[in-house]
Design a protein around this motif. Structure first.
Motif, short mmCIF file in Angstrom:
data_model
loop_
_atom_site.label_atom_id
_atom_site.label_comp_id
_atom_site.label_asym_id
_atom_site.label_seq_id
_atom_site.Cartn_x
_atom_site.Cartn_y
_atom_site.Cartn_z
N ALA A 100 0.83 -1.21 0.00
CA ALA A 100 0.00 0.00 0.00
C ALA A 100 0.86 1.26 0.00
CB ALA A 100 -0.92 0.00 1.22
N GLU A 101 2.01 1.18 0.67
CA GLU A 101 2.89 2.36 0.72
C GLU A 101 3.79 2.43 -0.51
OE1 GLU A 101 4.89 1.92 4.44
OE2 GLU A 101 3.00 2.12 5.56
N GLY A 102 3.75 1.43 -1.37
CA GLY A 102 4.58 1.44 -2.58
C GLY A 102 6.04 1.18 -2.26
N ARG A 103 6.31 0.50 -1.11
CA ARG A 103 7.71 0.14 -0.80
C ARG A 103 8.12 -1.05 -1.67
NH1 ARG A 103 7.81 -1.71 4.54
NH2 ARG A 103 5.72 -1.01 5.03
N THR A 104 9.28 -0.92 -2.33
CA THR A 104 9.71 -1.96 -3.27
C THR A 104 11.10 -2.44 -2.91
OG1 THR A 104 10.38 -0.12 -4.65
CG2 THR A 104 8.34 -1.24 -5.26
N ALA A 105 11.47 -3.58 -3.48
CA ALA A 105 12.82 -4.12 -3.29
C ALA A 105 13.70 -3.67 -4.45
CB ALA A 105 12.76 -5.63 -3.23
N GLU A 106 15.03 -3.79 -4.26
CA GLU A 106 15.94 -3.46 -5.36
C GLU A 106 15.73 -4.47 -6.48
OE1 GLU A 106 19.97 -2.19 -4.29
OE2 GLU A 106 20.63 -3.74 -5.70
N GLY A 107 15.52 -3.99 -7.67
CA GLY A 107 15.30 -4.89 -8.79
C GLY A 107 14.66 -4.17 -9.96
#
Ligand code: FEO
Length: 393
Positions: free
Chosen positions: A243-250
């Motif tokens: 929901a917060e749009g937190r993403t992993a490196e990639g």
């Protein structure tokens, strides 16, 4: 199947439907979860199932209740995968009273033609005492529809959460996460969120805030396993992150290609990112990959490259389809690069940039365009674009 206290699982597996909502692939099926509380003062059914499964559903209810009637049906969500059996349940249990909110009431009338005197229209925070279990109703609009609400049992900490925290995938043998190998369901929770709830980041955050004050000891959603212990923390963390749009490196490289030129450029973008040290790279040929898997990867990783040729004076359809889907989702924190070829009139990149006015991703580098065939210089520029995507500002 008894879950806890006086709460039974009476849901069903759908291993027949090919696409959920007619859109999203279901290689492992899906479950429609329903819960039955056979308490001292009253019996309560929480949500129903897709009407195609009504005979099996009714059999499970009767196995628990025998001839005892159902007093209430709590309607947490009106989408027909859960509300579809309302009319038949009323036929078999004519004195059952529906519980929903004002918007539920309108939808019950609209879909099934009958909200009756005696049905309970509840407000946020209202309660219902059943003997052992005590239910509190929380309105959680847009998780997934405007009428959506959740029901919390304060006695045993059971949260009947509707679609929230649900997964694609039928249940194999048991609904409880501790009784199965739940590993395959975690990526399916992300795919479900990306496909079904990806537009509703702000309402999801508001819903999570509302739930944060509750002592949740079991999450009973309408799809997939019942979560307990660490499963609860992981499910809530997954929803917060998405929901917060937190993403992993990639990096996700998505392309459509008719004759292989755009594919060459897509491969070069991926190579450039890999040479720059990025390890998590997913490449999707949009003519082959199913949209829900692509969306799940976009929600998972921070950078996105999209490429496609000009086609019929616009953008290649499968690429435009992805952009349309993304424009309706909460993905604005991504870094984006675009690439596209043309034969006589350049339209592809222009169209991608127009979509980005809605997606509002951060554009990285200059969009890469080429006329007709690709050259070594085009591929070198593509590798540079990949390297730029791999490097955080
Ligand atoms: Fe599972 Fe929004 O319905």
């Amino acid at each position: 199947m008894l879950l806890k206290g006086k709460v039974y699982y009476v849901g069903v597996n759908d291993r027949v439907k090919h696409r959920f909502e007619g859109l999203w692939l279901l290689p492992q099926g899906v479950s429609y979860n329903s819960y039955l509380i056979a308490d001292e003062k009253a019996t309560v059914l929480v949500d129903t199932v897709d009407v195609a499964f009504f005979p099996e559903f009714l059999g499970k209810i009767r196995e628990v209740l025998n001839d005892r009637p159902i007093d209430y049906l709590v309607i947490n969500h009106m989408e027909p995968d859960h509300s579809g059996s309302i009319s038949l349940i009323r036929k078999y249990y004519p004195n059952i009273r529906l519980i929903g909110n004002k918007k539920t009431m309108e939808m019950v009338n609209g879909f099934y033609g009958a909200w009756r005197d005696g049905d309970l229209c509840i407000a946020d925070g209202e309660t219902l005492e059943l003997g052992h279990h005590n239910l509190t109703f929380y309105l959680t609009p847009m998780l997934h529809w405007p009428e959506t609400m959740m029901t919390f049992d304060t006695t045993d900490g059971m949260l009947f959460s509707g679609d929230a925290f649900g997964c694609f995938g039928a249940l194999n043998g048991h609904p409880l996460d501790t009784c199965i190998d739940a590993t395959p369901f975690w990526p399916e929770m992300e795919r479900y969120y990306a496909a079904i709830l990806g537009k509703f980041g702000s309402p999801v955050k508001a819903g999570l805030k509302k739930l944060s004050k509750l002592d949740i000891r079991m999450i009973c959603s309408t799809h997939g396993p019942v979560w307990t212990g660490e499963g609860i923390t992981r499910a809530i963390d997954t929803y917060s992150r998405m929901a917060e749009g937190r993403t992993a490196e990639g990096l996700v490289v998505c392309y459509g290609s008719m004759y292989g030129h755009t594919q060459q450029v897509a491969e070069a973008v991926a190579e450039g990112a890999a040479e720059a040290g990025m390890k998590k790279i997913v490449v999707h040929n949009l003519s082959v990959s199913a949209p829900s898997y692509v969306l799940a990867d976009v929600f998972r990783y921070e950078a996105l490259a999209i490429g496609g040729p000009t086609y019929n004076g616009g953008l290649y359809p499968v690429v435009e389809d992805l952009l349309k889907r993304l424009a309706g989702r909460n993905v604005s924190a991504h870094r984006l690069a675009c690439f596209g070829g043309f034969t006589w009139s350049s339209q592809a990149v222009k169209t991608m940039l127009a979509y980005n006015e809605k997606m509002r991703m951060q554009l990285v580098g200059e969009p890469l365009e080429w006329k007709q065939g690709t050259s070594e210089s085009t591929l070198e520029q593509a590798r540079k674009l990949g390297a730029l995507l791999a490097t955080k500002a």
